[in-house]
Design an enzyme around this catalytic site. Structure first.
Site, mmCIF file in Angstrom:
data_model
loop_
_atom_site.group_PDB
_atom_site.id
_atom_site.type_symbol
_atom_site.label_atom_id
_atom_site.label_comp_id
_atom_site.label_asym_id
_atom_site.label_seq_id
_atom_site.Cartn_x
_atom_site.Cartn_y
_atom_site.Cartn_z
ATOM 1 N N ARG A 1 0.848 -1.206 0.000
ATOM 2 C CA ARG A 1 0.000 0.000 0.000
ATOM 3 C C ARG A 1 0.872 1.240 0.000
ATOM 4 N NH1 ARG A 1 -5.457 -2.083 2.940
ATOM 5 N NH2 ARG A 1 -5.390 -4.061 1.803
ATOM 6 N N GLU B 1 0.239 4.368 0.644
ATOM 7 C CA GLU B 1 -0.130 5.546 1.438
ATOM 8 C C GLU B 1 1.033 5.978 2.340
ATOM 9 O OE1 GLU B 1 -4.348 4.738 3.080
ATOM 10 O OE2 GLU B 1 -3.746 3.051 1.814
ATOM 11 N N ARG C 1 0.533 1.043 13.423
ATOM 12 C CA ARG C 1 -0.147 -0.175 12.969
ATOM 13 C C ARG C 1 -0.278 -0.274 11.458
ATOM 14 N NH1 ARG C 1 -5.722 1.445 12.808
ATOM 15 N NH2 ARG C 1 -5.669 3.642 13.291
ATOM 16 N N HIS C 2 0.442 0.596 10.756
ATOM 17 C CA HIS C 2 0.447 0.516 9.294
ATOM 18 C C HIS C 2 1.871 0.383 8.772
ATOM 19 C CE1 HIS C 2 -3.498 2.618 9.710
ATOM 20 N NE2 HIS C 2 -3.807 1.873 8.668
ATOM 21 N N GLU D 1 -8.361 -2.316 14.150
ATOM 22 C CA GLU D 1 -8.940 -3.204 13.142
ATOM 23 C C GLU D 1 -8.002 -4.369 12.867
ATOM 24 O OE1 GLU D 1 -10.419 -1.367 9.440
ATOM 25 O OE2 GLU D 1 -9.714 -3.174 8.415
ATOM 26 N N SER E 1 -11.152 -7.070 7.684
ATOM 27 C CA SER E 1 -12.347 -6.569 7.012
ATOM 28 C C SER E 1 -12.869 -7.673 6.125
ATOM 29 C CB SER E 1 -12.026 -5.373 6.117
ATOM 30 O OG SER E 1 -11.846 -4.217 6.878
ATOM 31 N N ARG F 1 -0.933 -7.485 12.503
ATOM 32 C CA ARG F 1 -1.741 -6.952 13.611
ATOM 33 C C ARG F 1 -2.184 -8.057 14.561
ATOM 34 N NH1 ARG F 1 -5.449 -2.213 11.030
ATOM 35 N NH2 ARG F 1 -3.730 -1.046 10.059
HETATM 36 P P1 ATP Z 1 -7.016 0.406 8.138
HETATM 37 O O1 ATP Z 1 -8.401 0.984 8.100
HETATM 38 O O2 ATP Z 1 -6.598 -0.044 9.495
HETATM 39 O O3 ATP Z 1 -6.004 1.263 7.451
HETATM 40 P P2 ATP Z 1 -7.858 -1.084 5.858
HETATM 41 O O4 ATP Z 1 -9.320 -1.120 6.117
HETATM 42 O O5 ATP Z 1 -7.318 -0.115 4.885
HETATM 43 O O6 ATP Z 1 -7.072 -0.928 7.267
HETATM 44 P P3 ATP Z 1 -8.123 -3.669 4.646
HETATM 45 O O7 ATP Z 1 -8.067 -3.335 3.221
HETATM 46 O O8 ATP Z 1 -9.431 -3.895 5.272
HETATM 47 O O9 ATP Z 1 -7.335 -2.540 5.456
HETATM 48 O O10 ATP Z 1 -7.110 -4.892 4.895
HETATM 49 C C1 ATP Z 1 -7.425 -6.026 5.673
HETATM 50 C C2 ATP Z 1 -6.596 -6.056 6.950
HETATM 51 O O11 ATP Z 1 -5.212 -6.011 6.648
HETATM 52 C C3 ATP Z 1 -6.827 -4.868 7.850
HETATM 53 O O12 ATP Z 1 -7.949 -5.086 8.684
HETATM 54 C C4 ATP Z 1 -5.540 -4.813 8.639
HETATM 55 O O13 ATP Z 1 -5.553 -5.749 9.704
HETATM 56 C C5 ATP Z 1 -4.513 -5.275 7.633
HETATM 57 N N1 ATP Z 1 -3.867 -4.123 6.992
HETATM 58 C C6 ATP Z 1 -4.348 -3.405 5.979
HETATM 59 N N2 ATP Z 1 -3.504 -2.420 5.619
HETATM 60 C C7 ATP Z 1 -2.453 -2.533 6.450
HETATM 61 C C8 ATP Z 1 -1.238 -1.809 6.580
HETATM 62 N N3 ATP Z 1 -0.942 -0.786 5.798
HETATM 63 N N4 ATP Z 1 -0.362 -2.204 7.539
HETATM 64 C C9 ATP Z 1 -0.656 -3.257 8.327
HETATM 65 N N5 ATP Z 1 -1.767 -3.975 8.244
HETATM 66 C C10 ATP Z 1 -2.673 -3.626 7.324
HETATM 67 MG MG MG Z 2 -10.598 -2.600 6.455
#
Ligand code: ATP
Ligand code: MG
Length: 421
Positions: free
Chosen positions: A201, A203, A209-210, A344, A347, A395
């Site tokens: 990703r 961003e 946590r990211h 989170e 999802s 996570r």
């Molecule tokens: P968040 O809202 O916390 O940024 P997200 O909704 O963008 O997460 P999802 O696309 O739902 O992320 O990805 C599924 C799962 O993967 C998330 O619930 C999270 O546990 C994990 N995850 C997603 N993006 C990241 C990241 N950049 N770093 C660490 N873990 C991630």
């Molecule tokens: Mg999500």
């Protein structure tokens, strides 16, 4: 550890010299075992000579006896018969491998390979491996087939801004932000799949946590009736992982000073509307339809913990807060998040499997269906109702090991600042 002869292959984490005796603390390469190697001049002048010169950080092979009566408090005592130094550090050790002098997280990451000689550090990554093992075991027992989908892709799941671009022989490609589109396409030929996979990703995150490269456990299942079918699997998976770690990582958990307790089940289920109500009651100014940010997640986590729930599902999000592939239901969607104490973890939801509806959803999110032609194609040939989830592996390891920063549980984290090591 039984008494008898042993061969220890590992690294010297500390050296103590006391008159005619040298004590070496050696961590072996395989698990968390620490040995106190005792070498006495009176018993073994040759080995003592070598031990006297040995430096912290050296790789050694020790042959000796484990006596029946153990006197050392730390580590299994080994009376050395021979000591071979197979490699010595050529620079100052970047951190104290015994872990007695604490190191900063940055230093642990910069020299992760050395940090892994610290029992506590090694325990974290051993737990991480067990988490993956448990997840695989659970999903396979439930009929999921492990698959591997491409990480170099022609289109992303949620549009451009969060994708890393790659030059693919002159064409633009992207690193996969999730296996979403592919695992769904597979539902047209396999009924249950999972993948342990990186997510890329782009961003510019700056949170604990990211990461820009993270790992997930993604699963997708067909012939479902609704999102609850998926939530049951996810809940079962999380409980299985906690229980697996609790019963298979005794040494690691005691090294970490942790007790692992599976979250109370069944996990609490609240709807988005109920969550909004709770948050407004706690002073949040939120419009209906807004996604929850980290502050809201934290507040909601507190409210759930007060009710006795560490893990809880938030269901029925507004359609506008969710991606195009989620099945729409009026203004709502057949979606859920799984949160743990305000963070989170996953999802998921039921996906739109009806071709025409899916095309409409893509358009409504401002995307171009022609860019998703390869994906849409799979929906023409008997695509069954299906759903799935993406569970953040890093996570999950964080919550199980009690880590406060995701970088503690990832060997070589990738964030905005960090591209090496
Ligand atoms: P968040 O809202 O916390 O940024 P997200 O909704 O963008 O997460 P999802 O696309 O739902 O992320 O990805 C599924 C799962 O993967 C998330 O619930 C999270 O546990 C994990 N995850 C997603 N993006 C990241 C990241 N950049 N770093 C660490 N873990 C991630
Ligand atoms: Mg999500």
């Amino acid at each position: 550890m039984l008494a008898g002869s042993v061969e220890v292959r590992g690294w010297v984490n500390s050296v103590r010299r006391l008159g005619g005796i040298v004590f070496l603390e050696v961590i072996d390469g395989s698990d968390l075992q620490v040995y106190t190697v005792v070498i006495k001049r009176s018993e073994n002048p040759g080995a003592w000579e070598a031990a006297n010169r040995v430096r912290v950080g050296s790789a050694v092979v020790v042959k000796g006896e484990v006596p029946g009566v153990q006197v050392s408090r730390r580590g299994v005592e080994v009376r050395a018969e021979s000591l071979a130094v197979v490699s010595e550090p050529i620079d100052v050790m970047p951190l104290d491998p015994s872990g007695r002098t604490p190191a900063l997280l940055d230093n642990l990451i910069n020299h992760r390979y050395v940090a892994l000689r610290i029992p506590r550090q090694r325990a974290i990554f051993r737990v991480r491996a067990l988490v993956v093992k448990a997840a695989r075991e659970f999903l396979e027992r439930h009929g999921f087939l492990e698959v591997h989908t491409p990480k170099i892709c022609g289109a992303g799941a949620e549009g451009g801004a969060t994708l890393f671009r790659v030059d693919y022989f002159g064409r633009t490609a992207y690193l996969a932000q999730s296996p979403q589109l592919y695992k769904q396409m597979l539902m047209c030929g396999l009924a249950r799949v999972y993948e342990v996979t990186p997510y890329f990703r782009a961003e510019p995150f700056s949170t604990v946590r990211h990461l820009n490269e993270s790992w997930g456990v993604d699963a997708e299942m067909a012939f479902i009736e609704g999102p609850e079918d998926v939530m049951k699997v996810l809940e079962g998976l999380v409980l299985y992982v906690f229980e697996y770690v609790r019963s298979n990582a005794g040494k690691e958990l005691s090294e970490l000073g942790l007790e692992v307790r599976a979250p109370r089940s069944p996990f609490k289920r609240i709807t988005y509307d109920e969550a909004l109500e709770i948050l407004r009651g706690r002073g949040c100014k939120l419009e209906w339809g807004d996604d929850f940010g980290s502050d809201e997640e934290r507040l909601l986590g507190q409210a759930m913990v007060e009710e006795g729930y560490d893990a809880y599902f938030i269901t029925d999000y507004p359609w506008r807060a969710k991606p195009f592939y989620i099945m729409r239901e009026g203004q709502l969607s057949r979606s859920f998040d799984l949160d743990y104490r305000g963070m989170e973890l996953a999802s998921g939801g039921q996906r739109e499997h009806r071709y025409d509806e899916l095309v409409r959803s893509i358009r409504e999110k401002g995307l171009d269906p022609s860019e998703f032609a390869f994906y849409l194609e799979a929906f023409k040939y008997g695509m069954p109702p299906h759903g799935g989830f993406g569970l953040g592996l890093d996570r999950l390891v964080m919550v199980i090991t009690g880590a406060q920063n995701i970088r503690e549980v990832v060997l070589f984290p990738r964030d905005r600042q960090r591209l090496v090591p």
